[in-house]
Design an enzyme around this catalytic site. Structure first.
Site, PDB file in Angstrom:
ATOM      1  N   GLU A 255      75.209  58.745  62.985  1.00 61.62           N
ATOM      2  CA  GLU A 255      74.107  58.304  62.135  1.00 61.62           C
ATOM      3  C   GLU A 255      72.787  58.339  62.894  1.00 61.62           C
ATOM      4  OE1 GLU A 255      72.037  57.857  59.448  1.00 61.62           O
ATOM      5  OE2 GLU A 255      73.965  57.175  58.656  1.00 61.62           O
ATOM      6  N   ASP A 259      69.656  60.946  62.042  1.00 60.45           N
ATOM      7  CA  ASP A 259      68.342  60.450  61.666  1.00 60.45           C
ATOM      8  C   ASP A 259      67.240  60.996  62.573  1.00 60.45           C
ATOM      9  OD1 ASP A 259      69.553  58.976  59.689  1.00 60.45           O
ATOM     10  OD2 ASP A 259      69.433  57.062  60.742  1.00 60.45           O
ATOM     11  N   SER A 454      72.395  59.725  54.075  1.00 60.90           N
ATOM     12  CA  SER A 454      71.769  59.382  55.357  1.00 60.90           C
ATOM     13  C   SER A 454      70.840  60.480  55.840  1.00 60.90           C
ATOM     14  CB  SER A 454      72.838  59.150  56.424  1.00 60.90           C
ATOM     15  OG  SER A 454      73.361  57.855  56.344  1.00 60.90           O
ATOM     16  N   ILE A 494      67.010  68.606  39.012  1.00 59.40           N
ATOM     17  CA  ILE A 494      68.448  68.882  39.114  1.00 59.40           C
ATOM     18  C   ILE A 494      69.111  68.441  37.812  1.00 59.40           C
ATOM     19  CG2 ILE A 494      70.501  68.590  40.528  1.00 59.40           C
ATOM     20  CD1 ILE A 494      68.007  69.782  41.969  1.00 59.40           C
TER      21      ILE A 494
END
Length: 567
Positions: A255, A259, A454, A494
């Site tokens: 993670e 990021d 994320s 979308i």
């Protein structure tokens, strides 16, 4: 004759919103494994709780959410810092119960740190601790209400940290090997989305909130060398005694590195400040508050890739975290948040729809996920990310049962909430998140694809940092501008796919929000009408509170490197 203790002699009153539900696998995220009770023996080792006192003056959100109403840190602290009466009362209360007091770091914060033993905490806050074991780790758990002396009610908004069970989980997904799949570098994704070609984010700092894991400088240097970019300056800011603790590539390091690498790669020149905090409601809220009020690193945009279902938070924690996001908006700081990776149920057992918090806060930009395919610089396909049948997740999205419908979302045809108090639709925007079309990242010496919402939060954070640098002012709270009719051409709408309980369609939907970005158009949408901003405090008004409980494909001149085919 000894004087009667001031607070001990007062009747106890429940702190509103403090009720903590019993720790079970059905209602808490995490844990996936059974929770076991253990013999409870109060530790003599002191620990620290965060007490948040009311503001000196409430925020007039109608004013401060406008560019002209933004405040400097100094003006904010003067007008909306902690109530002096509240601080005085809490200090006296702490002294009487044998707790030490220290102010939280950061100008304008309303938090006081109270430290003492478990026995002292039980007496002071009217709670009882139990020890429970989750996945082999012991946690200090309190259940039920926090009860304060009557005189403190109305002066204290929240007491955080009595319970140290995990509050959130990271919203990233490793791709499980299949016959074929595609991965992109963050630069390629930015090119497909038409991020301003050749733009730099020099002078900007992107803040990242991390509740675990860590980074290694050598990985960052090596990764950006493969991209042909200069590695960013990355600063670790340690909150509540947390540490930058990288371990293995299968941990929360994935993670942290996702990021850093996504945000910095699409916003070259930006500095990165990583706020590490414990994975508790206290750590989460303290990290955001410290980032918002950080006058050293000065992040202009903050990315959050952690969260949990609204139903797993106490009302006081929801309110305290949302209040920190309100402060960010008042200071001209944008917050982007991952909408979750478990579809419309957000991982809660059963078939009821749930949304993830803090993505459901009406003062952040909630970021959902798509499955993106492209050739060169052209997007060939983009649909809702939903790989639930392959056990590879799906974008979160739905309707909040806590936060009411914001005015800027009133014309978006958001479905009705299941609880009358709710109504805020999630997400606001979207971007590539499917692990099978994921982002090539480097974690602890290994390179592999990662997906999840994320990745979308730092992707949008990077785009906003580019816009801030280009526009020479911070974008601040951008939701009203993005939902305005004039901004419709800034998104790829979308219209295909679902996340379980909701289907995509024209316009806003509870899977991908307004759509994925057309970068150059977003930059124009966020360009200020005037570059002047107010530095004066605004008149006071009641603070907003809640009741608990499309276009065309992108076009860029830059050439996209060949996509890497994984086996």
């Amino acid at each position: 004759m000894a004087a009667t203790p001031r607070f001990a002699s007062q009747p106890r009153v429940t702190l509103p919103g403090s009720q903590k539900h019993p720790l079970t696998t059905d209602t808490e995220v995490p844990p996936p494994a059974p929770v076991k009770a253990a013999a409870t023996k109060l530790s003599a080792t002191p620990f620290t709780v965060t007490v948040i006192v009311k503001r000196k003056n409430p925020l007039n959100l109608k004013q401060v959410l406008k560019p002209a109403g933004r405040l400097t840190h100094a003006a904010f602290a003067k007008a909306h810092g902690p109530s002096p009466d509240g601080v005085k009362l809490v200090k006296a209360f702490a002294k009487e119960f044998g707790l030490t007091v220290a102010p939280a770091p950061g100008q304008g914060r309303r938090a006081l740190y109270l430290t003492g033993t478990a026995a002292a905490m039980q007496t002071a806050f009217g709670v009882t601790f139990a020890t429970k074991i989750m996945e082999g780790t012991k946690y200090r758990v309190r259940e039920g209400d926090i009860c304060l002396p009557k005189e403190l009610i109305g002066h204290v908004d929240a007491v955080l940290g009595l319970d140290n069970r995990p509050q959130a989980k990271p919203h990233f997904r490793h791709h499980k090997p299949a016959a074929t799949s595609v991965s992109y570098t963050p630069v390629q994704v930015g090119q497909l989305y038409g991020f301003p070609s050749g733009a730099k984010a020099t002078g900007q700092t992107i803040g990242l909130i991390e509740l675990g894991g860590g980074f290694r400088a050598a990985d960052i240097t090596a990764y950006f060398k493969t991209l042909g970019q200069t590695a960013p300056k990355v600063t670790a800011v340690l909150v509540d005694k947390a540490k930058n603790t990288p371990t293995t590539s299968s941990s929360a390091d994935g993670e942290v590195m996702l990021d850093i690498e996504v945000a910095a790669a699409v916003a070259p020149g930006a500095n990165i400040a990583v706020y590490f905090a414990p994975n508790t409601d206290q750590g989460f809220i303290d990290a955001i508050s410290q980032a918002v009020h950080d006058t050293v690193n000065k992040p202009s945009v903050i990315s959050i890739s952690w969260g949990g279902p609204e139903s797993t938070w106490t009302a006081q924690s929801l309110a305290a975290l949302d209040a920190a996001c309100q402060s960010a908006a008042a200071l001209g700081i944008t917050i982007t948040v991952a909408a979750g990776d478990d579809g419309s149920t957000d991982g809660v057992k059963g078939t009821v729809n749930h949304v993830d918090f803090p993505a459901s806060s009406p003062h952040v930009l909630g970021c959902g996920g798509t499955k993106l395919l492209g050739s060169g610089t052209t997007i060939t396909s983009e649909v809702v990310w939903n790989e639930l049948t392959a056990n590879e997740g799906a974008t979160g999205g739905g309707v909040s049962n806590v936060f009411p419908l914001p005015t800027w979302q009133a014309k978006s045809n958001v479905p009705k909430p299941t609880v009358a108090a709710g109504g805020r639709g999630v997400p606001d925007v979207s971007g590539n998140a499917d692990p099978s079309t994921g982002y090539t990242v480097r974690v602890d010496g290994s390179t592999f694809p990662i997906g999840g919402t994320s990745a979308v939060a730092p992707l949008w954070a990077g785009l906003i940092a580019l816009c801030n640098a280009q526009n020479k002012t911070t974008a601040g709270f951008i939701n009203p501008a993005l939902y305005a009719a004039a901004a419709a051409k800034s998104f790829r709408d979308i219209t295909s796919g679902n996340n379980g309980g909701f289907k995509a369609g024209p316009g806003w939907d509870a899977c991908t929000g307004l759509g994925s970005p057309i970068g150059t158009a977003i930059a124009k949408t966020l360009a200020p009408a005037t570059k002047s901003t107010s530095k004066t405090a605004v008149k006071n008004a009641p603070e907003i509170r809640f009741r608990p409980h499309k276009k065309a494909p992108t076009k860029t001149a830059a050439k996209t490197p060949a996509l890497r085919r994984l086996k």
